[in-house]
Design a protein around this motif. Structure first.
Motif, PDB file in Angstrom:
ATOM      1  N   UNK A   9      36.856  42.849  48.291  1.00 56.02           N
ATOM      2  CA  UNK A   9      35.562  42.279  47.923  1.00 56.02           C
ATOM      3  C   UNK A   9      35.514  41.950  46.424  1.00 56.02           C
ATOM      4  N   UNK A  10      34.446  41.287  46.027  1.00 58.61           N
ATOM      5  CA  UNK A  10      34.344  40.761  44.660  1.00 58.61           C
ATOM      6  C   UNK A  10      34.330  41.859  43.594  1.00 58.61           C
ATOM      7  N   UNK A  11      35.009  41.583  42.480  1.00 57.52           N
ATOM      8  CA  UNK A  11      35.039  42.482  41.321  1.00 57.52           C
ATOM      9  C   UNK A  11      34.490  41.756  40.097  1.00 57.52           C
ATOM     10  N   UNK A  12      34.152  42.490  39.028  1.00 60.11           N
ATOM     11  CA  UNK A  12      33.726  41.824  37.787  1.00 60.11           C
ATOM     12  C   UNK A  12      34.792  40.874  37.236  1.00 60.11           C
ATOM     13  N   UNK A  13      36.056  41.214  37.395  1.00 60.54           N
ATOM     14  CA  UNK A  13      37.123  40.343  36.908  1.00 60.54           C
ATOM     15  C   UNK A  13      37.218  39.058  37.718  1.00 60.54           C
ATOM     16  N   UNK A  14      36.882  39.119  39.013  1.00 56.65           N
ATOM     17  CA  UNK A  14      36.811  37.889  39.811  1.00 56.65           C
ATOM     18  C   UNK A  14      35.731  36.961  39.255  1.00 56.65           C
ATOM     19  N   UNK A  29      31.481  44.488  42.312  1.00 52.43           N
ATOM     20  CA  UNK A  29      30.152  44.060  41.892  1.00 52.43           C
ATOM     21  C   UNK A  29      29.148  44.429  42.984  1.00 52.43           C
ATOM     22  N   UNK A  30      27.870  44.189  42.713  1.00 55.37           N
ATOM     23  CA  UNK A  30      26.859  44.420  43.751  1.00 55.37           C
ATOM     24  C   UNK A  30      27.120  43.514  44.950  1.00 55.37           C
ATOM     25  N   UNK A  31      27.497  42.272  44.690  1.00 55.98           N
ATOM     26  CA  UNK A  31      27.848  41.378  45.793  1.00 55.98           C
ATOM     27  C   UNK A  31      29.065  41.914  46.530  1.00 55.98           C
ATOM     28  N   UNK A  32      30.049  42.407  45.787  1.00 61.03           N
ATOM     29  CA  UNK A  32      31.236  42.971  46.413  1.00 61.03           C
ATOM     30  C   UNK A  32      30.911  44.147  47.322  1.00 61.03           C
ATOM     31  N   UNK A  33      29.971  44.977  46.912  1.00 61.67           N
ATOM     32  CA  UNK A  33      29.567  46.104  47.756  1.00 61.67           C
ATOM     33  C   UNK A  33      28.942  45.603  49.052  1.00 61.67           C
ATOM     34  N   UNK A  34      28.158  44.530  48.966  1.00 59.94           N
ATOM     35  CA  UNK A  34      27.564  43.965  50.181  1.00 59.94           C
ATOM     36  C   UNK A  34      28.640  43.332  51.067  1.00 59.94           C
TER      37      UNK A  34
END
Length: 219
Positions: A9-14, A29-34
């Motif tokens: 899932x998405x990370x800050x570095x992405x 990120x919060x989006x990555x957690x979702x």
């Protein structure tokens, strides 16, 4: 064996488009957690027997909701970590130096596996470590195995090991966060990619939906 290669899932570095390949790496990120929380539903139709993640934190966090939903342990293996950026670590992916990373990966996918990433590993070394984890999974006798891994590593391994994929295909097709590549086969017989991020793929030698012959540019 059915093999599901899942990008983390998405990370800050992405978000910042940075080549962040070191261990342990960033979280989500919060989006990555979702995105991670949505994986159990997205893979509801898959009867997963084994679940692997790399040694980078982001894959383990991505795998955690799926592991909890299925009652599975997450098997952590270094072999399926991201392709090391070496001297290019933390470069912006769209910078002149950052673009050298993907050029090297595509050269590996086209067959130049002895080429070395600046300050990093060769394609042969990267493929060997990934192969070892896939071989371990296959030797278990599991019917379906999910590997939560990384975008460049998945693209390289799939291009080099699936009969119906090649360097040209992965150059044209990114894999978004929590995107899945589905394959069937074995280390002995090779692999066929069935879907790429939900899109069905043609067998080797048959035209894909764009008209290009699947596997036509293989090494």
């Amino acid at each position: 064996m059915r093999l599901l290669l899942v990008r983390h899932a998405q990370t800050p570095s992405n978000v910042r488009s940075l080549l962040d390949t070191g261990i342990p790496g960033p979280g989500l990120t919060e989006l990555g957690e979702r995105q991670a929380a949505a994986l159990p539903k997205a893979l509801a139709g898959e009867d997963i027997d084994l679940l692997y993640a790399s040694t980078l934190v982001r894959t383990q966090l991505t795998a955690a909701p799926l592991a909890a939903a299925r009652g599975l342990d997450v098997l952590v293996r270094d072999g399926i970590r991201e392709l090391s950026a070496g001297d290019l670590e933390m470069e912006p992916g769209d910078s002149e130096r950052g673009q050298a990373y993907m050029r090297t990966v595509l050269a590996w996918a086209a067959g130049d596996t002895e080429l070395r990433m600046p300050g990093g590993e060769t394609g042969a070394e990267a493929l060997a470590r990934y192969d070892a984890v896939v071989a371990e999974a296959a030797a278990s006798g599991a019917g379906t195995v999910a590997l939560v891994s990384h975008g460049a590593a998945i693209r390289l391994w799939a291009a080099c090991r699936a009969h119906n994929l090649d360097a040209a295909f992965i150059a044209e097709h990114r894999l978004e966060n929590t995107g899945v590549v589905t394959l069937e086969g074995s280390p002995a017989d090779g692999w066929q990619a069935l879907t790429w991020a939900g899109t069905p793929l043609a067998p080797a030698g048959e035209p894909d939906p764009t008209g290009r012959m699947a596997g036509q540019a293989r090494r």
